[in-house]
Design an enzyme around this catalytic site. Structure first.
Site, short mmCIF file in Angstrom:
data_model
loop_
_atom_site.label_atom_id
_atom_site.label_comp_id
_atom_site.label_asym_id
_atom_site.label_seq_id
_atom_site.Cartn_x
_atom_site.Cartn_y
_atom_site.Cartn_z
N ARG A 115 0.88 -1.19 0.00
CA ARG A 115 0.00 0.00 0.00
C ARG A 115 0.91 1.22 0.00
NH1 ARG A 115 -5.39 1.23 3.43
NH2 ARG A 115 -6.09 -0.21 1.83
N HIS A 142 -7.25 0.49 -6.55
CA HIS A 142 -7.47 -0.36 -5.38
C HIS A 142 -8.09 -1.68 -5.87
CE1 HIS A 142 -7.73 -1.54 -1.36
NE2 HIS A 142 -8.64 -0.71 -0.86
N GLN A 145 -9.89 -4.28 -3.52
CA GLN A 145 -11.21 -3.82 -3.10
C GLN A 145 -12.24 -4.15 -4.18
OE1 GLN A 145 -12.18 -2.13 -0.11
NE2 GLN A 145 -14.14 -2.72 -0.95
N ASP A 237 -17.37 6.45 -1.60
CA ASP A 237 -16.06 6.37 -0.94
C ASP A 237 -15.83 7.73 -0.27
OD1 ASP A 237 -13.40 5.81 -0.24
OD2 ASP A 237 -12.61 6.08 -2.27
N CYS A 277 -16.45 1.09 0.43
CA CYS A 277 -15.22 0.34 0.70
C CYS A 277 -14.81 0.44 2.17
CB CYS A 277 -14.10 0.83 -0.20
SG CYS A 277 -13.81 2.61 -0.06
N ARG A 305 -13.41 -9.13 1.57
CA ARG A 305 -12.00 -8.81 1.36
C ARG A 305 -11.12 -10.00 1.73
NH1 ARG A 305 -10.14 -3.60 1.21
NH2 ARG A 305 -8.26 -4.69 0.52
N1 CP Z 1 -11.27 -0.56 2.19
C1 CP Z 1 -10.01 -0.55 2.65
O1 CP Z 1 -9.05 -0.76 1.91
O2 CP Z 1 -9.91 -0.34 3.98
P1 CP Z 1 -8.57 -0.11 4.81
O3 CP Z 1 -8.03 1.24 4.42
O4 CP Z 1 -8.99 -0.19 6.25
O5 CP Z 1 -7.60 -1.20 4.45
N1 NVA Z 2 -10.09 6.40 -1.56
C1 NVA Z 2 -9.75 5.97 -0.22
C2 NVA Z 2 -9.94 4.50 -0.07
C3 NVA Z 2 -9.68 3.94 1.29
C4 NVA Z 2 -9.82 2.48 1.36
C5 NVA Z 2 -8.32 6.38 0.09
O1 NVA Z 2 -7.47 6.23 -0.78
O2 NVA Z 2 -8.06 6.84 1.20
#
Ligand code: CP
Ligand code: NVA
Length: 327
Positions: A115, A142, A145, A237, A277, A305
């Site tokens: 990430r 993502h 997701q 989101d 999400c 997930r």
């Molecule tokens: N939806 C998602 O990726 O959540 P987190 O940021 O908690 O991993």
């Molecule tokens: N768009 C959000 C998704 C979190 C899972 C972010 O990038 O923070």
């Protein structure tokens, strides 16, 4: 890559070497992953310890609740050792290059979930690594997701082809991967954003092109009501993604009118579901009455997930997308 005791075959046998964007799966790859996930969710026993002796690195430059814990849990189910790495614990935080980090981690691990901020950094790491790299969220995509999202849609409606989904909010990472999902699975996605927050034109054009083969379509609008009218699912989101915190006040003002609330949901099909999400901000992108109401499927979506990631890890690390080598 270290050698492992059986039954894990070399990662080079995997047809999907890395998973950086959803579109890399192709329609058949997504179908195979969804089928394998359904099998795993129904009966996880044949999968248990199927990757025994494997090691999964998890490099997180941003916070995470769901992705981190679901990947760790999935890895444990498969018998892998998950090793969570934060940049301040690694030499990368003191200037070691992404490339040297990728080379080094490849000596000890069988896959890395990452990430981070830019997709370009993820691609640089993947290019330097001799093991599969999995996108656990970047600013642009993502994909993990989106696999859980389409699984939740398919569980609810029994099909993906031909359904209509609205995405209301910021056209960034989650929206991009959902557009690619629509293209692979053949559903209609209507995206409503404030002007200036539309999804990336290149990703949109590619998804539209890919959708020509499956019946998947993408509509862009600045009108949430147009997007939601008659759809089977409404997705949103956060308005301010991780890394964009400095824009929070501006975004809150700009996105006013894009809250998914009960009046907006009334424009959708009467049996429409709500997806998010997570994490959610009640009173901003979604009203509590919707996310905590009867249409909400956010908890099955979050649970999925873990199942989708277990199937993805098995697919990539075992190189067995159909699960044919499982007992
Ligand atoms: N939806 C998602 O990726 O959540 P987190 O940021 O908690 O991993
Ligand atoms: N768009 C959000 C998704 C979190 C899972 C972010 O990038 O923070």
């Amino acid at each position: 890559m270290p050698s492992l005791t059986a039954p894990v075959p070399p990662a080079s046998a995997a047809p999907l070497r890395s998973f950086l964007t959803l579109d890399q799966l192709g329609p058949h790859g997504l179908r195979a992953l969804l089928d394998l996930t359904a099998r795993l969710k129904r009966d996880p026993e044949p999968f248990r310890n199927s990757l025994a002796g494997g090691r999964l690195g998890m490099l997180f430059d941003k916070p995470s609740t769901r992705t981190r814990v679901s990947f760790e849990s999935a890895a444990w189910t498969l018998g892998m050792l998950p090793i969570v790495l934060r940049p301040d614990e690694l030499q990368i935080g003191r200037g070691e290059t992404i490339s040297d980090t990728g080379h080094t981690l490849s000596l000890y691990l069988n896959a890395i979930a990452v990430r981070t901020f830019s997709q370009a950094s993820l691609e640089e790491l993947a290019a330097a690594s001799s093991i599969p790299v999995i996108n656990a969220l970047t600013n642009e995509h993502h994909p993990c997701q989106a696999v859980a999202d389409v699984m939740t849609l398919e569980e609810t409606f029994g099909t993906l082809a031909g359904i209509s989904v609205a995405f209301i909010g910021d056209g960034d990472n989650v929206c991009h991967s959902l557009m690619q999902a629509a293209a692979l699975a053949g559903f209609e996605l209507r995206v409503a954003t404030p002007p200036g927050y539309e999804p990336d034109p290149g990703i949109t054009a590619a998804a539209r092109e890919a959708g020509r083969a499956t019946g998947g379509t993408i509509l862009l609008t600045n009108d949430p009501v147009e997007a939601v009218s008659g759809v089977q699912a409404v997705y949103t989101d956060v308005w301010t993604s991780m890394g964009k915190e400095a824009e929070q006040a501006t975004r809150k003002a700009t996105f006013a009118g894009f809250t998914v609330d009960a009046p907006l949901m009334r424009h959708a099909s009467t049996r429409a579901i709500f997806l998010h999400c997570l994490p959610a901000h009640r009173g901003e992108e979604v009203a509590a009455e919707v996310i905590d109401g009867p249409a909400s499927r956010v908890w099955p979506q979050a649970e999925n997930r873990m199942h989708t990631e277990a199937a993805l890890l098995y697919t990539i690390v075992a190189g067995d997308p159909g699960g044919e080598r499982l007992p």
